[in-house]
Design a protein around this motif. Structure first.
Motif, mmCIF file in Angstrom:
data_model
loop_
_atom_site.group_PDB
_atom_site.id
_atom_site.type_symbol
_atom_site.label_atom_id
_atom_site.label_comp_id
_atom_site.label_asym_id
_atom_site.label_seq_id
_atom_site.Cartn_x
_atom_site.Cartn_y
_atom_site.Cartn_z
ATOM 1 N N ARG A 50 0.823 -1.215 0.000
ATOM 2 C CA ARG A 50 0.000 0.000 0.000
ATOM 3 C C ARG A 50 0.856 1.263 0.000
ATOM 4 N N ARG A 51 1.988 1.158 -0.677
ATOM 5 C CA ARG A 51 2.840 2.336 -0.833
ATOM 6 C C ARG A 51 2.555 3.061 -2.144
ATOM 7 N N VAL A 52 2.118 2.314 -3.161
ATOM 8 C CA VAL A 52 1.796 2.942 -4.447
ATOM 9 C C VAL A 52 0.466 2.409 -4.960
ATOM 10 N N LEU A 59 1.452 5.410 -12.040
ATOM 11 C CA LEU A 59 1.686 5.109 -10.635
ATOM 12 C C LEU A 59 1.485 6.360 -9.795
ATOM 13 N N ALA A 60 0.956 6.180 -8.598
ATOM 14 C CA ALA A 60 0.820 7.270 -7.630
ATOM 15 C C ALA A 60 1.375 6.789 -6.300
ATOM 16 N N VAL A 61 2.240 7.580 -5.697
ATOM 17 C CA VAL A 61 2.791 7.234 -4.384
ATOM 18 C C VAL A 61 1.765 7.588 -3.320
ATOM 19 N N LEU A 62 1.368 6.592 -2.536
ATOM 20 C CA LEU A 62 0.395 6.794 -1.463
ATOM 21 C C LEU A 62 1.059 7.045 -0.119
ATOM 22 N N ASP A 63 2.223 6.437 0.063
ATOM 23 C CA ASP A 63 2.886 6.481 1.368
ATOM 24 C C ASP A 63 4.385 6.416 1.118
ATOM 25 N N GLU A 64 5.112 7.431 1.546
ATOM 26 C CA GLU A 64 6.552 7.504 1.291
ATOM 27 C C GLU A 64 7.384 6.768 2.334
ATOM 28 N N ARG A 65 6.759 6.227 3.351
ATOM 29 C CA ARG A 65 7.518 5.525 4.389
ATOM 30 C C ARG A 65 8.175 4.271 3.837
ATOM 31 N N ALA A 66 9.374 3.977 4.347
ATOM 32 C CA ALA A 66 10.102 2.784 3.920
ATOM 33 C C ALA A 66 9.327 1.525 4.296
ATOM 34 N N THR A 67 9.517 0.486 3.498
ATOM 35 C CA THR A 67 8.991 -0.828 3.863
ATOM 36 C C THR A 67 10.013 -1.484 4.785
ATOM 37 N N THR A 68 9.833 -2.761 5.053
ATOM 38 C CA THR A 68 10.766 -3.435 5.957
ATOM 39 C C THR A 68 11.898 -4.142 5.222
ATOM 40 N N ASP A 69 12.030 -3.949 3.911
ATOM 41 C CA ASP A 69 13.166 -4.557 3.220
ATOM 42 C C ASP A 69 13.790 -3.567 2.256
ATOM 43 N N ALA A 70 15.057 -3.798 1.950
ATOM 44 C CA ALA A 70 15.845 -2.826 1.193
ATOM 45 C C ALA A 70 15.413 -2.733 -0.262
ATOM 46 N N ALA A 71 14.988 -3.830 -0.873
ATOM 47 C CA ALA A 71 14.692 -3.831 -2.302
ATOM 48 C C ALA A 71 13.502 -2.929 -2.630
ATOM 49 N N LEU A 186 -7.098 -21.669 -13.330
ATOM 50 C CA LEU A 186 -6.158 -20.590 -13.046
ATOM 51 C C LEU A 186 -6.629 -19.279 -13.666
ATOM 52 N N PHE A 187 -7.009 -19.312 -14.945
ATOM 53 C CA PHE A 187 -7.444 -18.083 -15.615
ATOM 54 C C PHE A 187 -8.685 -17.502 -14.942
ATOM 55 N N ASP A 188 -9.576 -18.364 -14.474
ATOM 56 C CA ASP A 188 -10.782 -17.887 -13.797
ATOM 57 C C ASP A 188 -10.425 -17.148 -12.514
ATOM 58 N N GLN A 189 -9.448 -17.682 -11.768
ATOM 59 C CA GLN A 189 -9.010 -16.986 -10.553
ATOM 60 C C GLN A 189 -8.369 -15.645 -10.878
ATOM 61 N N LEU A 190 -7.560 -15.618 -11.936
ATOM 62 C CA LEU A 190 -6.902 -14.366 -12.305
ATOM 63 C C LEU A 190 -7.934 -13.307 -12.684
ATOM 64 N N ARG A 191 -8.986 -13.728 -13.369
ATOM 65 C CA ARG A 191 -10.030 -12.774 -13.783
ATOM 66 C C ARG A 191 -10.885 -12.313 -12.615
ATOM 67 N N ARG A 192 -11.231 -13.240 -11.735
ATOM 68 C CA ARG A 192 -12.230 -12.950 -10.713
ATOM 69 C C ARG A 192 -11.658 -12.475 -9.380
ATOM 70 N N ARG A 193 -10.431 -12.896 -9.041
ATOM 71 C CA ARG A 193 -9.966 -12.683 -7.677
ATOM 72 C C ARG A 193 -8.786 -11.729 -7.564
ATOM 73 N N MET A 194 -8.081 -11.485 -8.651
ATOM 74 C CA MET A 194 -6.935 -10.586 -8.550
ATOM 75 C C MET A 194 -7.414 -9.136 -8.628
ATOM 76 N N PRO A 195 -7.006 -8.287 -7.682
ATOM 77 C CA PRO A 195 -7.436 -6.884 -7.696
ATOM 78 C C PRO A 195 -7.131 -6.214 -9.027
ATOM 79 N N ALA A 196 -7.988 -5.245 -9.388
ATOM 80 C CA ALA A 196 -7.921 -4.622 -10.712
ATOM 81 C C ALA A 196 -6.558 -4.008 -10.998
ATOM 82 N N MET A 197 -5.972 -3.302 -10.018
ATOM 83 C CA MET A 197 -4.700 -2.638 -10.300
ATOM 84 C C MET A 197 -3.578 -3.648 -10.521
ATOM 85 N N LEU A 198 -3.670 -4.826 -9.871
ATOM 86 C CA LEU A 198 -2.668 -5.862 -10.092
ATOM 87 C C LEU A 198 -2.903 -6.563 -11.426
ATOM 88 N N GLN A 199 -4.166 -6.702 -11.825
ATOM 89 C CA GLN A 199 -4.442 -7.193 -13.171
ATOM 90 C C GLN A 199 -3.855 -6.242 -14.208
#
Length: 218
Positions: A50-52, A59-71, A186-199
């Motif tokens: 939930r950073r972008v 892309l829009a930055v929602l939260d500039e705080r660092a995550t818990t890993d360097a990458a 698999l394709f049905d799950q990708l269509r129905r369950r993956m959030p729109a922005m990740l699709q």
């Protein structure tokens, strides 16, 4: 005796290991395709953190705080600095130039999951990343294959992983044994369950891979 499954890694790490599921640490994907997949994976991680946000290719930055890993923090910091660049395809292409592969490989190296090897030759130094444990390297692909074969529901990170496996063509190695019913599940799950922005992100990753393939053939 019950043997515990390895812990689930960040999805870009899972994609890296799935592409390097060989004893010698050779990627079954080209460096360019692997880079595009890993770049998309890191951006997906930032969405899950939930950073972008991603909408209409930007892309829009929602939260500039660092995550818990360097990458992911390194990618987020660059996004914050480069305010004039927000198009997702630009960021996928930029991170794919070697940035994403290096960030993910270093993260896996810190976790002790891969070892970096350098081999000098006439054409320069070749770097490979050999899995410390071949069984652990094969786990991400096995986890997705087994879940789909059993008709189980994937969690959101694994749905994105599966989407990127398809987008990069890695399914030709990992999912080659799937029958038509398993693929449709698999394709049905990708269509129905993956959030729109990740699709949307996976769609841009697939398009970027397609453009890269066409450019190599030109």
């Amino acid at each position: 005796m019950h043997v515990a499954s390895p812990p689930q890694l960040p999805l870009a790490d899972d994609l890296f290991l799935a592409a390097h599921d060989t004893p010698r640490g050779r990627s079954v994907l080209s460096p360019a395709t692997l880079g595009l997949g890993l770049a998309s994976g890191l951006l997906a991680e930032l969405i899950l953190w939930r950073r972008v946000d991603l909408c209409d290719g930007r892309l829009a930055v929602l939260d500039e705080r660092a995550t818990t890993d360097a990458a992911t923090t390194a990618v987020l910091d660059q996004l914050v600095r480069e305010t004039q660049h927000r198009r997702i395809r630009e960021w996928i292409s930029f991170l794919a130039t070697g940035v994403a592969t290096d960030l993910v490989a270093r993260r896996l190296g810190r976790a002790g999951l891969v070892h970096r090897h350098e081999r000098r030759g006439l054409r320069g130094t070749r770097v490979t990343y050999v899995p410390a444990d071949p069984a652990a390297a094969g786990w991400p692909g096995s986890r997705v294959r087994t879940a789909i074969a059993r008709g189980e529901l994937l969690d959101i990170p694994d749905l994105v992983l599966a989407g990127l496996v398809l987008a990069t063509g890695l399914d030709q190695h990992l999912l080659v044994t799937y029958d038509a019913g398993e693929r449709e599940h698999l394709f049905d799950q990708l269509r129905r369950r993956m959030p729109a922005m990740l699709q949307e992100l996976v769609g841009h990753a697939e398009a970027a891979v397609g453009d890269a393939v066409m450019a190599r053939r030109a």
